[in-house]
Enzyme design. Structure first.
Site, PDB file in Angstrom:
ATOM      1  CB  SER A  98      -8.122   0.035   5.866  1.00 53.58           C
ATOM      2  OG  SER A  98      -8.973   1.139   5.761  1.00 53.58           O
ATOM      3  CB  SER A 139      -8.224   2.898   2.977  1.00 54.97           C
ATOM      4  OG  SER A 139      -7.329   2.410   3.967  1.00 54.97           O
ATOM      5  CE  LYS A 189      -3.930   1.667   2.829  1.00 57.75           C
ATOM      6  NZ  LYS A 189      -4.751   1.323   4.007  1.00 57.75           N
TER       7      LYS A 189
HETATM    8  N1  GLN Z   1     -13.138   2.757   6.505  1.00 68.11           N
HETATM    9  C1  GLN Z   1     -12.548   3.249   7.704  1.00 68.11           C
HETATM   10  C2  GLN Z   1     -12.358   4.732   7.629  1.00 68.11           C
HETATM   11  O1  GLN Z   1     -12.701   5.284   6.640  1.00 68.11           O
HETATM   12  C3  GLN Z   1     -11.280   2.548   7.999  1.00 68.11           C
HETATM   13  C4  GLN Z   1     -10.070   3.161   7.394  1.00 68.11           C
HETATM   14  C5  GLN Z   1      -8.821   2.431   7.736  1.00 68.11           C
HETATM   15  O2  GLN Z   1      -8.828   1.374   8.386  1.00 68.11           O
HETATM   16  N2  GLN Z   1      -7.713   2.989   7.317  1.00 68.11           N
HETATM   17  O3  GLN Z   1     -11.876   5.351   8.525  1.00 68.11           O
END
Ligand code: GLN
Length: 473
Positions: free
Chosen positions: A175, A151, A76
């Site tokens: 994420s 994400s 990532k």
């Molecule tokens: N979907 C969650 C958010 O938008 C988790 C994001 C993450 O784990 N980086 O905060």
């Protein structure tokens, strides 16, 4: 599908070699990635050169080579790799090149891994669909009309399309686990502090952890074991003594927070989840209903704590230190113009929210309350783990949704309902596919989430290998 373990065995047996594998994977990327856009950058040249070296090393040293020798991985793009661009999928870092390796990258490289490319993501890891990237969306390889989740959606799509046997993501509120669920993969979020955050772009520092997205639990275990451990550069990393031991067993008692599952979950996902419970019972495990009333407050607490930390962590992107600078008439104007031009809408929303909940007069009402809920959730969980070994939920309330379907930010946030309590309390969680649901004649995977007490990774990997790896092998 190749797993890391399969590639390693083939390398040692000499039936294939890293050059052949990297060439094949680069061909997959060339064919599929123009449509899917899992990658922000592919390091074809360095990957090929490293593959040649690895091939020679394998010929010379065989099984004495480090375990990941010649194994291609994708990372990532919020994880720093020395000399490579690290953008966080944000315009503000579009031109930023990392000056050092994140600790996890140094460890993966030392184990012999080849980094084949950087994957797309929601900007600074804020989102659940990879639609918030400043550099375009990523599509789900299993159904290109749908999101891969987020994400870490690029990492999930890269593995699901067959471009890499495994990829690394980060998980602040789900994420790694949610995109793994949407793309039919194994995903693992370690105990907070098990893996160093040095060299990862901070989103919510008390929540963030890096972890693997793989095809098997055994591969996730391997990658985690390489990345984990105390790091002098991250004072929050934990030792083996930090938490009491969490033993593995033959049969487990699983706890299902039924009340928590009552609301907002897709009925087909619930049906697959109930089938999974039946399989566990057939295998001799006990499954009991438990109550975790505070877990319902998890989402509300997360969307206060996380933006508060975001607003503080992202203050460093001011046009002076890294990346983009838009010159204004004075210093403050330069800050404002740089941040206005550099950040996307979701990032701005969270900075505003975070600044608000931390402001004098609102701090106690919002941030203080959320931290209190968080502490109480942790106690509630500790009590639950006195009677059950593993807590069981679906990973996400729905299968992968259509691109553009969640326009309302709050609807998007609801996708995190089952994953955020895990980050708020700092425990580890494993997700793997529990079955499929059909949408428009396409079978879409859905994941199950196993949650263990702090430092219970060994328990999760052991049960995951028994329940999942054996079924798919
Ligand atoms: N979907 C969650 C958010 O938008 C988790 C994001 C993450 O784990 N980086 O905060």
């Amino acid at each position: 599908m190749d797993t890391i373990h399969e590639l390693r065995a083939a390398y040692i047996a000499g039936t294939t070699n890293p050059v052949a594998v990297v060439d094949r994977l680069l061909a997959v990327i060339a064919e599929r990635d123009p449509e899917l856009h899992a990658f922000l950058e592919v390091y074809a040249e360095t990957a090929r050169a490293e593959a040649e070296q690895a091939a020679e090393q394998l010929v010379a040293e065989g099984a004495a080579t480090p375990i990941l020798t010649g194994i291609p991985l994708a990372l990532k793009n919020n994880i720093l790799v020395k000399g490579k661009r690290a953008t966080g999928a944000s315009k503000i870092l579009e031109s930023y090149t990392a000056t050092y390796d994140a600790t996890i990258v140094a460890r993966l490289k030392a184990a012999g891994a080849i980094i084949i490319g950087a994957t797309n993501m929601d900007e600074f890891a804020m989102g659940g669909s990879t639609e918030n990237s400043a550099f375009g969306i990523t599509k789900n390889p299993l159904d290109v009309t749908r999101v891969p989740g987020g994400s870490s959606g690029g990492s999930a799509a890269a593995v699901a399309m067959g471009a890499v046997p495994a990829a690394i993501g980060t998980d602040t509120g789900g994420s790694i686990r949610q995109p793994a669920s949407y793309c039919g993969l194994v995903g693992f979020k370690p105990t907070y502090g098990a893996v160093s955050r040095y060299g990862l772009m901070a989103m919510g520092s008390s929540l963030d952890q890096a972890g693997p997205l793989t095809h098997t639990v055994a591969d996730a275990e391997l990658l985690h074991s390489i990345m984990a451990g105390v790091d002098p550069f991250d004072g929050t990393t934990i030792t083996d003594e930090t938490y009491p031991p969490v033993p593995t067993k033959e049969t487990y008692t699983f706890g299902v927070p039924r009340q928590f599952l009552a609301d907002g979950i897709d009925p087909d996902v619930l049906a697959v989840f109930n089938d999974h419970i039946a399989t566990l019972k057939t295998a001799g495990h006990h499954v009991v209903d438990i109550e975790l009333p505070l877990f319902e407050q998890g989402l509300a607490a997360y969307y206060i704590v996380m933006p508060a930390e975001v607003s503080s962590n992202l203050a460093r992107y001011d046009g002076m230190r890294y990346g983009l600078q838009v010159r204004g008439k004075d210093l403050v104007d330069t800050y404002e113009q740089t941040r206005a031009a550099g950040f996307g809408a979701e990032v701005k929303r969270r900075i505003l929210l975070g600044t608000y909940v931390l402001s004098s007069g609102y701090y106690d009402a919002y941030y203080g309350k959320a931290e209190l809920v968080r502490r109480k959730m942790r106690r509630e969980l500790e009590t639950a783990f006195q009677t059950v070994d593993i807590i069981l939920t679906p990973t996400a309330p729905t299968p992968a949704f259509k691109i553009g379907a969640q326009e309302d930010p709050l609807a998007m946030y609801r996708q995190d309902i089952f994953t955020v309590p895990v980050n708020l309390t700092g425990v580890p969680a494993l997700t793997f596919p529990m079955g499929q649901v059909t949408r428009e004649a396409v079978a879409l995977p859905v994941g199950v989430q196993y949650i263990a007490p702090h430092a219970g990774e060994a328990r999760l990997f052991a049960i995951g290998k028994t329940v999942y790896d054996r079924a798919v092998s």
